[in-house]
Design a protein around this motif. Structure first.
Motif, PDB file in Angstrom:
ATOM      1  N   TYR A  13       0.860  -1.189   0.000  1.00 24.98           N
ATOM      2  CA  TYR A  13       0.000   0.000   0.000  1.00 24.98           C
ATOM      3  C   TYR A  13       0.890   1.231   0.000  1.00 24.98           C
ATOM      4  N   THR A  14       0.543   2.220  -0.819  1.00 22.86           N
ATOM      5  CA  THR A  14       1.379   3.412  -0.951  1.00 22.86           C
ATOM      6  C   THR A  14       0.744   4.655  -0.346  1.00 22.86           C
ATOM      7  N   GLY A  15      -0.278   4.486   0.476  1.00 21.04           N
ATOM      8  CA  GLY A  15      -0.854   5.603   1.208  1.00 21.04           C
ATOM      9  C   GLY A  15      -1.731   6.523   0.383  1.00 21.04           C
ATOM     10  N   GLY A  16      -2.198   6.062  -0.760  1.00 20.54           N
ATOM     11  CA  GLY A  16      -3.068   6.888  -1.593  1.00 20.54           C
ATOM     12  C   GLY A  16      -2.316   7.830  -2.513  1.00 20.54           C
ATOM     13  N   LYS A  17      -0.998   7.674  -2.593  1.00 21.10           N
ATOM     14  CA  LYS A  17      -0.166   8.469  -3.480  1.00 21.10           C
ATOM     15  C   LYS A  17       0.659   7.538  -4.371  1.00 21.10           C
ATOM     16  N   PRO A  18       0.937   7.940  -5.622  1.00 17.07           N
ATOM     17  CA  PRO A  18       1.833   7.122  -6.445  1.00 17.07           C
ATOM     18  C   PRO A  18       3.207   7.014  -5.785  1.00 17.07           C
ATOM     19  N   PHE A  19       3.794   5.847  -5.854  1.00 15.56           N
ATOM     20  CA  PHE A  19       5.104   5.650  -5.240  1.00 15.56           C
ATOM     21  C   PHE A  19       6.184   6.328  -6.072  1.00 15.56           C
ATOM     22  N   ASP A  20       7.022   7.130  -5.417  1.00 11.27           N
ATOM     23  CA  ASP A  20       8.118   7.832  -6.066  1.00 11.27           C
ATOM     24  C   ASP A  20       9.415   7.431  -5.367  1.00 11.27           C
ATOM     25  N   PRO A  21      10.238   6.587  -5.997  1.00 10.56           N
ATOM     26  CA  PRO A  21      11.453   6.116  -5.324  1.00 10.56           C
ATOM     27  C   PRO A  21      12.474   7.207  -5.063  1.00 10.56           C
ATOM     28  N   ALA A  22      12.309   8.364  -5.691  1.00 10.86           N
ATOM     29  CA  ALA A  22      13.241   9.456  -5.460  1.00 10.86           C
ATOM     30  C   ALA A  22      13.008  10.135  -4.116  1.00 10.86           C
ATOM     31  N   LEU A  23      11.809   9.979  -3.565  1.00 15.10           N
ATOM     32  CA  LEU A  23      11.505  10.561  -2.268  1.00 15.10           C
ATOM     33  C   LEU A  23      12.029   9.663  -1.148  1.00 15.10           C
ATOM     34  N   TYR A  45      -0.936   9.229   6.402  1.00 16.44           N
ATOM     35  CA  TYR A  45      -0.481  10.562   6.799  1.00 16.44           C
ATOM     36  C   TYR A  45       0.894  10.861   6.197  1.00 16.44           C
ATOM     37  N   LEU A  46       1.831   9.958   6.361  1.00 11.66           N
ATOM     38  CA  LEU A  46       3.187  10.223   5.882  1.00 11.66           C
ATOM     39  C   LEU A  46       3.239  10.316   4.362  1.00 11.66           C
ATOM     40  N   ALA A  47       2.390   9.533   3.668  1.00 11.42           N
ATOM     41  CA  ALA A  47       2.352   9.609   2.206  1.00 11.42           C
ATOM     42  C   ALA A  47       1.881  10.972   1.717  1.00 11.42           C
ATOM     43  N   HIS A  48       1.107  11.665   2.541  1.00 13.75           N
ATOM     44  CA  HIS A  48       0.596  12.988   2.173  1.00 13.75           C
ATOM     45  C   HIS A  48       1.403  14.123   2.805  1.00 13.75           C
ATOM     46  N   HIS A  49       2.547  13.780   3.376  1.00 11.73           N
ATOM     47  CA  HIS A  49       3.377  14.812   4.013  1.00 11.73           C
ATOM     48  C   HIS A  49       4.850  14.649   3.630  1.00 11.73           C
ATOM     49  N   GLY A  50       5.088  14.389   2.355  1.00 12.90           N
ATOM     50  CA  GLY A  50       6.442  14.487   1.831  1.00 12.90           C
ATOM     51  C   GLY A  50       7.240  13.211   1.722  1.00 12.90           C
ATOM     52  N   ALA A  55       3.691   0.129   2.598  1.00 15.70           N
ATOM     53  CA  ALA A  55       3.191  -0.711   3.684  1.00 15.70           C
ATOM     54  C   ALA A  55       2.964  -2.088   3.077  1.00 15.70           C
ATOM     55  N   VAL A  56       3.914  -2.976   3.288  1.00 15.39           N
ATOM     56  CA  VAL A  56       3.922  -4.241   2.554  1.00 15.39           C
ATOM     57  C   VAL A  56       2.937  -5.241   3.154  1.00 15.39           C
TER      58      VAL A  56
END
Length: 270
Positions: A13-23, A45-50, A55-56
């Motif tokens: 699960y990526t928290g409702g945001k596309p996964f960006d490996p650069a972050l 929360y963390l996915a929407h805050h930078g 979450a495997v």
């Protein structure tokens, strides 16, 4: 997000945001008989805050296929392979209970990308009573009920519950039952036997140089605070946060756990 690991489809699960490996990435690892959903508040929360979030679902759990793996070492190797496949460059590993052992072992194998290690509801060695192991083998439903009671500090749920009528204990019990239905091959016993057998914690801890956060439940009877002295002694540079909860601290004290994790992430991944 789905990836193919060792020939099996695996999910995070990526928290409702596309996964960006650069972050900078926070990787959440659930405990026995659970899946990614136990991290619902913290991961979203963390996915929407930078941060990027993974979450495997461990093999044989939730949406991840394949058989459940039978050792902490095999689970850690799988996690490292997942992170490599996802292109993760810098991460905090946050593990709960069985997941804390996986995080510890994985950190010793992939130290180059691990910027921080958060261990929740953790202890080492994580011994499981013979009675519980046998019940898990012979009567999984009874074992689920036993662990569900022991994992919560009370039946009176806290004001931070998601809404009127929501039962933290009922939700945890139903999740474990759902894992049994999705994987009927003795998942509960496989997970708890892996925790019981893990003996590489001291060697793994000796390799950990990154910042460490411990989050303990003051009322935890599954991994009680008094049992954590060896682990905290092995990782003497770790910071300890104690929250008012039992073993299922992400559900019983979600805001306090989030505060601890978000502050740790901000410092470790700055």
């Amino acid at each position: 997000m789905k990836r193919d690991i060792n020939g099996a489809a695996c999910y995070a699960y990526t928290g409702g945001k596309p996964f960006d490996p650069a972050l900078p990435t926070v990787v959440f690892i659930h405990g026995a008989q659970n899946d990614h959903s136990v991290w619902a508040l913290q991961s979203r929360y963390l996915a929407h805050h930078g941060y990027s979030v993974l979450a495997v679902d461990l093999p044989g759990h939730g949406r991840s296929g394949g058989p459940a793996l039978v050792s902490i070492e095999a689970l850690a190797a799988w996690l490292v392979a997942f992170l490599e496949e996802a292109g993760v460059q810098r991460a905090i590993l946050a593990g709960h209970s069985m997941g804390s052992l996986i995080a510890l072992e994985a950190a010793s194998r992939a130290g180059g990308i691990v910027a921080g290690l958060a261990l929740l509801g953790a202890t080492y060695p994580m011994k499981v009573s013979d009675a519980l192991l046998e019940t898990a083998r012979s009567d999984e439903a009874a074992a689920i009920d036993m662990v569900n009671v022991w994992s919560h500090s009370s039946i009176a749920h806290k004001p931070s519950c998601p809404g009127p009528g929501f039962s933290v204990m009922g939700g945890a019990r139903r999740l474990m039952q759902r894992m049994s239905a999705r994987n009927p091959d003795g998942l509960f016993h496989t997970d708890f036997a892996a925790c019981n057998a893990y003996a590489n914690g001291e060697a793994a801890a000796a390799t950990v140089q990154c910042p460490v956060l411990f989050v303990f439940g003051a009322k935890d009877v599954m991994t009680p605070p008094r049992s954590t002295k060896l682990l905290t002694g092995l990782l003497t540079h770790g910071r300890i946060v104690t929250v008012d909860a039992g073993h299922q601290l992400m559900a019983e004290a979600p805001d306090a756990v989030l505060d601890a994790l978000s502050g740790f992430a901000a410092a470790a991944l700055k």
